[in-house]
Scaffold this motif. Structure first.
Motif, short mmCIF file in Angstrom:
data_model
loop_
_atom_site.label_atom_id
_atom_site.label_comp_id
_atom_site.label_asym_id
_atom_site.label_seq_id
_atom_site.Cartn_x
_atom_site.Cartn_y
_atom_site.Cartn_z
N ALA A 153 25.41 46.10 -0.94
CA ALA A 153 24.23 45.26 -0.75
C ALA A 153 24.62 43.78 -0.73
O ALA A 153 24.11 43.00 0.09
N PHE A 154 25.54 43.39 -1.59
CA PHE A 154 26.01 42.00 -1.63
C PHE A 154 26.74 41.63 -0.35
O PHE A 154 26.50 40.57 0.25
N THR B 138 15.16 36.71 1.63
CA THR B 138 15.15 37.92 2.44
C THR B 138 15.75 39.08 1.66
O THR B 138 16.43 38.87 0.65
N THR B 139 15.51 40.29 2.11
CA THR B 139 16.09 41.47 1.48
C THR B 139 17.25 41.98 2.33
O THR B 139 17.20 41.95 3.56
N SER B 140 18.30 42.45 1.68
CA SER B 140 19.43 43.01 2.41
C SER B 140 19.02 44.26 3.18
O SER B 140 19.69 44.67 4.14
N LEU C 47 25.76 38.73 2.36
CA LEU C 47 26.70 37.69 2.79
C LEU C 47 26.76 37.62 4.32
O LEU C 47 26.81 36.54 4.91
N LYS C 48 26.76 38.78 4.97
CA LYS C 48 26.76 38.82 6.43
C LYS C 48 25.47 38.24 6.99
O LYS C 48 25.48 37.54 8.01
N GLN C 49 24.34 38.55 6.33
CA GLN C 49 23.05 37.99 6.76
C GLN C 49 23.09 36.46 6.69
O GLN C 49 22.65 35.78 7.62
N ILE D 193 21.26 53.75 5.10
CA ILE D 193 22.49 53.83 4.31
C ILE D 193 22.18 53.71 2.82
O ILE D 193 22.71 54.46 1.99
N ALA D 194 21.30 52.77 2.47
CA ALA D 194 20.93 52.56 1.07
C ALA D 194 20.28 53.81 0.48
O ALA D 194 20.53 54.17 -0.68
N GLN D 195 19.44 54.47 1.27
CA GLN D 195 18.80 55.69 0.80
C GLN D 195 19.82 56.79 0.54
O GLN D 195 19.70 57.54 -0.44
N ASN D 196 20.82 56.88 1.40
CA ASN D 196 21.89 57.86 1.17
C ASN D 196 22.65 57.54 -0.11
O ASN D 196 23.05 58.44 -0.87
N GLU D 197 22.85 56.25 -0.34
CA GLU D 197 23.53 55.82 -1.58
C GLU D 197 22.68 56.17 -2.80
O GLU D 197 23.20 56.63 -3.82
#
Length: 217
Positions: free
Chosen positions: A201-202, A159-161, A206-208, A170-174
Motif C-alpha cells: 500500500a505504501f 487520496t486512497t491507495s 509513493l507511485k501515486q 489485489i488488496a482484497q486478495n491480500e
C-alpha cells in the motif's frame, strides 16, 4: 457538566468523519461558526473538539486560524513504518486470540468487500472497517488505542491507495490471505502477511505521489 460530554464526543466524531471522507481536505480552514451551523450545535463543543484535534496534530495553526494538517513525504514514510509494525503485531495477536466468531466476521467482510472493487471511496471505508476488526481481534486494548491514532492520522492523506488501477482487487486478495493465516492460528504468517500488505500500500501511494508531481510540472 454530564450533559455536555455526549455533545463533545459528537462534535469531535463529526468533524473527524468530515476530514476522513474528504469534506475538509489538508489545508482547508475550519471556522467555529461554520462548523456549528453545519452540525447544528453551539460553538462551545465545536471549540473543544477543535482543540482536541489540534492536540492530536490533525489540525495545525496558520496564523490565528486552524487548518486541516497535511503530511509531507517524510511524515508519511514515518507513519507507514509505525503502521506496518503495529498492524503486523495486531494480526499476529489476532491469530492467537481471535474467537471463531471474530474470524468468521473477518471472512464475511472480505466476501462483502469484494463487491466494492471499482468504487475506491466505498472500498476505502470498508478497508478501514476490516483493519479495525483485526485490531479488536488482537484483544489488546493498548494496541487498539495506538492503531486508532494511526488510522485517524491516515485521514490527512488526500487520496486512497485503493484508487490506483488494479489495487482494489489485489488488496482484497491480500485481505483474504491475512484471514487465512489468522484462521490457521499461524501468528508468524499473519504478521508477515499484514506487514507485506501495508508495504505494498505504501509503495502504491509513493507511485501515486510521483505521478501527481509529474503531472504538475
Amino acid at each position: 457538566m454530564a450533559e455536555i460530554k455526549p455533545q463533545l464526543k459528537d462534535a469531535y466524531s463529526q468533524i473527524l468523519e468530515a476530514i476522513d471522507v474528504g469534506v475538509y481536505k489538508p489545508g482547508d480552514r475550519l471556522v467555529e461558526s461554520e462548523l456549528a451551523e453545519r452540525f447544528g450545535m453551539s460553538r462551545t463543543p465545536i471549540r473543544e473538539a477543535l482543540q482536541r484535534l489540534e492536540t492530536q496534530s490533525l489540525l495545525e495553526r496558520d496564523g490565528r486560524s486552524l487548518i486541516v494538517a497535511s503530511l509531507d513525504h517524510n511524515q508519511m514514510a514515518e507513519l507507514y513504518v509505525v503502521r506496518r509494525e503495529l498492524e503486523g503485531l495486531a494480526a499476529g495477536l489476532a491469530a492467537q486470540h481471535a474467537t471463531d466468531e471474530e474470524i468468521r466476521v473477518l471472512r464475511e467482510m472480505v466476501r462483502q468487500d469484494d463487491k466494492l472493487v471499482g468504487d475506491p471511496t466505498a472500498l476505502a471505508r470498508a478497508n478501514r472497517r476490516f483493519h479495525e476488526q483485526i485490531h479488536l481481534a488482537s484483544h489488546n486494548r493498548y494496541l487498539v488505542q495506538q492503531l486508532d491514532l494511526v488510522h485517524r492520522t491516515m485521514a490527512l492523506m488526500a487520496t486512497t491507495s485503493l484508487a490506483a488501477e488494479g489495487r482494489g482487487e489485489i488488496a482484497q486478495n491480500e485481505h483474504s490471505g491475512i484471514v487465512d493465516a489468522i484462521e490457521a492460528r499461524d501468528a508468524e504468517a499473519a504478521e508477515k502477511a499484514l506487514k507485506e500488505h501495508i508495504s505494498i500500500a505504501f509503495m502504491t501511494r509513493l507511485k501515486q505521489d510521483a505521478g501527481k508531481r509529474e503531472r504538475n510540472r
